[in-house]
Design an enzyme around this catalytic site. Sequence first.
Site, PDB file in Angstrom:
ATOM      1  N   TYR A  38       0.837  -1.214   0.000  1.00  0.00           N
ATOM      2  CA  TYR A  38       0.000   0.000   0.000  1.00  0.00           C
ATOM      3  C   TYR A  38       0.865   1.256   0.000  1.00  0.00           C
ATOM      4  O   TYR A  38       0.612   2.209  -0.737  1.00  0.00           O
ATOM      5  CB  TYR A  38      -0.919  -0.013   1.233  1.00  0.00           C
ATOM      6  CG  TYR A  38      -1.639   1.296   1.458  1.00  0.00           C
ATOM      7  CD1 TYR A  38      -2.768   1.627   0.708  1.00  0.00           C
ATOM      8  CD2 TYR A  38      -1.179   2.214   2.408  1.00  0.00           C
ATOM      9  CE1 TYR A  38      -3.423   2.844   0.907  1.00  0.00           C
ATOM     10  CE2 TYR A  38      -1.819   3.424   2.606  1.00  0.00           C
ATOM     11  CZ  TYR A  38      -2.949   3.737   1.858  1.00  0.00           C
ATOM     12  OH  TYR A  38      -3.586   4.948   2.045  1.00  0.00           O
ATOM     13  N   PRO A  91       3.251  15.289   4.188  1.00  0.00           N
ATOM     14  CA  PRO A  91       2.073  14.679   4.833  1.00  0.00           C
ATOM     15  C   PRO A  91       1.825  13.287   4.279  1.00  0.00           C
ATOM     16  O   PRO A  91       1.669  13.102   3.070  1.00  0.00           O
ATOM     17  CB  PRO A  91       0.931  15.634   4.440  1.00  0.00           C
ATOM     18  CG  PRO A  91       1.391  16.313   3.195  1.00  0.00           C
ATOM     19  CD  PRO A  91       2.889  16.396   3.292  1.00  0.00           C
ATOM     20  N   ALA A  93      -0.422   9.684   5.179  1.00  0.00           N
ATOM     21  CA  ALA A  93      -1.520   9.146   5.982  1.00  0.00           C
ATOM     22  C   ALA A  93      -1.077   7.908   6.779  1.00  0.00           C
ATOM     23  O   ALA A  93      -0.139   7.216   6.393  1.00  0.00           O
ATOM     24  CB  ALA A  93      -2.678   8.766   5.053  1.00  0.00           C
ATOM     25  N   SER A 120      -0.667  14.932   8.323  1.00  0.00           N
ATOM     26  CA  SER A 120      -1.771  14.686   7.385  1.00  0.00           C
ATOM     27  C   SER A 120      -3.132  14.762   8.078  1.00  0.00           C
ATOM     28  O   SER A 120      -3.275  14.334   9.225  1.00  0.00           O
ATOM     29  CB  SER A 120      -1.608  13.287   6.763  1.00  0.00           C
ATOM     30  OG  SER A 120      -2.792  12.907   6.091  1.00  0.00           O
ATOM     31  N   TYR A 140      -7.299  18.399   4.012  1.00  0.00           N
ATOM     32  CA  TYR A 140      -8.184  17.991   2.915  1.00  0.00           C
ATOM     33  C   TYR A 140      -9.539  18.632   3.194  1.00  0.00           C
ATOM     34  O   TYR A 140      -9.988  18.663   4.349  1.00  0.00           O
ATOM     35  CB  TYR A 140      -8.374  16.469   2.900  1.00  0.00           C
ATOM     36  CG  TYR A 140      -7.292  15.702   2.183  1.00  0.00           C
ATOM     37  CD1 TYR A 140      -6.948  15.988   0.866  1.00  0.00           C
ATOM     38  CD2 TYR A 140      -6.629  14.652   2.821  1.00  0.00           C
ATOM     39  CE1 TYR A 140      -5.961  15.263   0.202  1.00  0.00           C
ATOM     40  CE2 TYR A 140      -5.639  13.922   2.167  1.00  0.00           C
ATOM     41  CZ  TYR A 140      -5.322  14.238   0.857  1.00  0.00           C
ATOM     42  OH  TYR A 140      -4.357  13.523   0.207  1.00  0.00           O
ATOM     43  N   THR A 166      -4.176  20.289   0.210  1.00  0.00           N
ATOM     44  CA  THR A 166      -3.874  19.369  -0.903  1.00  0.00           C
ATOM     45  C   THR A 166      -5.065  19.335  -1.860  1.00  0.00           C
ATOM     46  O   THR A 166      -6.193  19.073  -1.435  1.00  0.00           O
ATOM     47  CB  THR A 166      -3.579  17.954  -0.360  1.00  0.00           C
ATOM     48  OG1 THR A 166      -2.428  18.041   0.489  1.00  0.00           O
ATOM     49  CG2 THR A 166      -3.294  16.972  -1.489  1.00  0.00           C
ATOM     50  N   LYS A 241      -0.758  22.244  -2.244  1.00  0.00           N
ATOM     51  CA  LYS A 241       0.076  21.093  -2.602  1.00  0.00           C
ATOM     52  C   LYS A 241      -0.531  20.335  -3.779  1.00  0.00           C
ATOM     53  O   LYS A 241      -1.745  20.121  -3.823  1.00  0.00           O
ATOM     54  CB  LYS A 241       0.182  20.152  -1.397  1.00  0.00           C
ATOM     55  CG  LYS A 241       0.918  18.841  -1.660  1.00  0.00           C
ATOM     56  CD  LYS A 241       1.173  18.105  -0.356  1.00  0.00           C
ATOM     57  CE  LYS A 241       1.934  16.809  -0.569  1.00  0.00           C
ATOM     58  NZ  LYS A 241       1.084  15.725  -1.074  1.00  0.00           N
ATOM     59  N   HIS A 265       2.041  13.840  -5.936  1.00  0.00           N
ATOM     60  CA  HIS A 265       1.442  13.041  -4.862  1.00  0.00           C
ATOM     61  C   HIS A 265       2.144  11.683  -4.736  1.00  0.00           C
ATOM     62  O   HIS A 265       1.518  10.660  -4.451  1.00  0.00           O
ATOM     63  CB  HIS A 265      -0.053  12.851  -5.114  1.00  0.00           C
ATOM     64  CG  HIS A 265      -0.888  12.763  -3.858  1.00  0.00           C
ATOM     65  ND1 HIS A 265      -1.725  13.751  -3.425  1.00  0.00           N
ATOM     66  CD2 HIS A 265      -1.008  11.772  -2.932  1.00  0.00           C
ATOM     67  CE1 HIS A 265      -2.335  13.379  -2.311  1.00  0.00           C
ATOM     68  NE2 HIS A 265      -1.896  12.174  -1.975  1.00  0.00           N
ATOM     69  N   GLY A 297       8.652  14.159  -4.042  1.00  0.00           N
ATOM     70  CA  GLY A 297       8.507  13.047  -4.986  1.00  0.00           C
ATOM     71  C   GLY A 297       9.832  12.379  -5.257  1.00  0.00           C
ATOM     72  O   GLY A 297      10.722  12.972  -5.864  1.00  0.00           O
ATOM     73  N   GLY A 298       9.980  11.151  -4.756  1.00  0.00           N
ATOM     74  CA  GLY A 298      11.140  10.332  -5.115  1.00  0.00           C
ATOM     75  C   GLY A 298      12.427  10.648  -4.380  1.00  0.00           C
ATOM     76  O   GLY A 298      13.470  10.067  -4.709  1.00  0.00           O
TER      77      GLY A 298
HETATM   78  C1  LIG Z   1       1.247   6.087   1.995  1.00  0.00           C
HETATM   79  C2  LIG Z   1       1.125   7.518   1.531  1.00  0.00           C
HETATM   80  C3  LIG Z   1       0.116   8.320   2.062  1.00  0.00           C
HETATM   81  C4  LIG Z   1       0.013   9.648   1.658  1.00  0.00           C
HETATM   82  N1  LIG Z   1      -0.929  10.429   2.259  1.00  0.00           N
HETATM   83  C5  LIG Z   1      -1.021  11.745   1.911  1.00  0.00           C
HETATM   84  C6  LIG Z   1      -1.946  12.599   2.583  1.00  0.00           C
HETATM   85  O1  LIG Z   1      -2.663  12.186   3.484  1.00  0.00           O
HETATM   86  N2  LIG Z   1      -1.991  13.898   2.187  1.00  0.00           N
HETATM   87  C7  LIG Z   1      -1.190  14.397   1.183  1.00  0.00           C
HETATM   88  O2  LIG Z   1      -1.269  15.591   0.868  1.00  0.00           O
HETATM   89  N3  LIG Z   1      -0.291  13.611   0.568  1.00  0.00           N
HETATM   90  C8  LIG Z   1      -0.183  12.316   0.904  1.00  0.00           C
HETATM   91  N4  LIG Z   1       0.753  11.526   0.306  1.00  0.00           N
HETATM   92  C9  LIG Z   1       1.685  12.120  -0.672  1.00  0.00           C
HETATM   93  C10 LIG Z   1       2.928  12.675   0.034  1.00  0.00           C
HETATM   94  O3  LIG Z   1       2.624  13.851   0.752  1.00  0.00           O
HETATM   95  C11 LIG Z   1       4.029  13.070  -0.960  1.00  0.00           C
HETATM   96  O4  LIG Z   1       3.490  13.909  -1.953  1.00  0.00           O
HETATM   97  C12 LIG Z   1       4.694  11.851  -1.626  1.00  0.00           C
HETATM   98  O5  LIG Z   1       4.749  10.749  -0.762  1.00  0.00           O
HETATM   99  C13 LIG Z   1       6.111  12.230  -2.065  1.00  0.00           C
HETATM  100  O6  LIG Z   1       6.709  11.188  -2.769  1.00  0.00           O
HETATM  101  P1  LIG Z   1       7.740  10.120  -2.102  1.00  0.00           P
HETATM  102  O7  LIG Z   1       6.894   9.193  -1.281  1.00  0.00           O
HETATM  103  O8  LIG Z   1       8.326   9.476  -3.285  1.00  0.00           O
HETATM  104  O9  LIG Z   1       8.728  10.905  -1.271  1.00  0.00           O
HETATM  105  C14 LIG Z   1       0.892  10.186   0.699  1.00  0.00           C
HETATM  106  C15 LIG Z   1       1.910   9.375   0.166  1.00  0.00           C
HETATM  107  C16 LIG Z   1       2.033   8.063   0.588  1.00  0.00           C
HETATM  108  C17 LIG Z   1       3.145   7.229   0.034  1.00  0.00           C
END
Ligand SMILES: Cc1cc2nc3c(=O)[nH]c(=O)nc-3n(C[C@H](O)[C@H](O)[C@H](O)COP(=O)(O)O)c2cc1C
Length: 374
Positions: A38, A91, A93, A120, A140, A166, A241, A265, A297-298
């Site tokens: 997940y 952020p 979750a 989050s 949100y 977001t 965001k 995201h 991201g990444g």
């Molecule tokens: C498991 C998971 C849950 C996430 N939940 C949220 C969230 O609740 N709110 C949000 O704005 N972004 C959420 N994101 C996106 C992250 O804020 C972020 O944009 C992203 O993880 C960055 O990429 P990276 O995981 O490669 O560092 C989530 C990402 C993941 C992997």
Amino acid sequence: MSAPTISLPLGTIPADIRNAQDYAALAPHFMQPSHYAYISGGSGYGQSVAANVRAFEQWAIYPRLLRDVSHGHTRITLAGEQHAHPLFLAPVAFHKLAHADGEIDTARAADATGTCMIASTQSSVVLEETVAQKSWFQLYLLPRREDTLHLLRRAEAAGYRAIVLTVDAPIQVANRRALAAQFQMPADCINVNLRDYDTTPRFAGNGPGESRFFQGAMRAAPSWDDIRWVMSETSLPVWVKGVLHPDDAVALRDAGVAGIVVSNHGGRSLDGAPAGLDVLPAVRAAVGKDFPVMYDGGILSGSDAFKALALGADAVAIGRLQLYALSVAGALGVAHMLKLLREELEICMAMAGCATTADINSGALLRQARRSDA
Ligand SMILES: Cc1cc2nc3c(=O)[nH]c(=O)nc-3n(C[C@H](O)[C@H](O)[C@H](O)COP(=O)(O)O)c2cc1C
């Protein structure tokens, strides 16, 4: 569901972790496989998750010689607020998927390392218990405005210092890896911030001739009116965001938001969206040099962070890697990961001849073929 294969005595980190990225390699051994699926997965076929990683491969960092960086540091001022370094916690979750203490441990690590954690809306611990010295709250929009307002007031009262709205995930796109692993949210991992609100979608879009996307999810999606409304309801800085197009970035700047987060995201929203890193230079050029821009991201290493700063970000946020470190060693793991990441960034800065983040620009990078294109 099979159990994780390793667990460590409390207060221990594995001896063979040398780099922040090592936490990503170890995490599958510390998590339920379906939880890992997940977290690591993205939407659809994972094109945008892969694009995020590939985007960093096309850049190399020039070492620069004979420069005096002995006065160097990583401090930044972002939208008027000082930070010890430009590494934020994005952020994310449901931290309890990675560790029993969830966001409590992540917030402790943020405090210990002077890191700004963006908590989050979808936390597995209530927002009142996860506010660190420097914390922002990711919002949100909820189906009913009075509930969104109540949540916003709680975040203000708890001491969060900025709001990150977001707006890039109006439609939940299936995470195929999670589905294949038969992921189910465990009973102890609930969206506790929202338990007193009505989260039933206002629009179903299942009437005759209706689409559940156009007449359903998208009718409830954030609008410009919502952004203006959130800004009018709070004196906290409001960031937005999920920005990828330069025109959206300019429109948000002109609407008066405090800053934007360039992000796809983590590849979990529109599959096929570009890597944020690939659009970052165009976004920066469009909004001008002084408008606050964060990137996520990444990012798995200090050199990734350096590249994002060179391509136009003022700060970067770490997503999955925080959960990976949390799964391995709780608060200690997240703090250790952040320490390693900061040291890796310092090494890059020092060897690239950049004493401060203000010295980092695209002249520090050389574009090269992506490994996967070769
Ligand atoms: C498991 C998971 C849950 C996430 N939940 C949220 C969230 O609740 N709110 C949000 O704005 N972004 C959420 N994101 C996106 C992250 O804020 C972020 O944009 C992203 O993880 C960055 O990429 P990276 O995981 O490669 O560092 C989530 C990402 C993941 C992997």
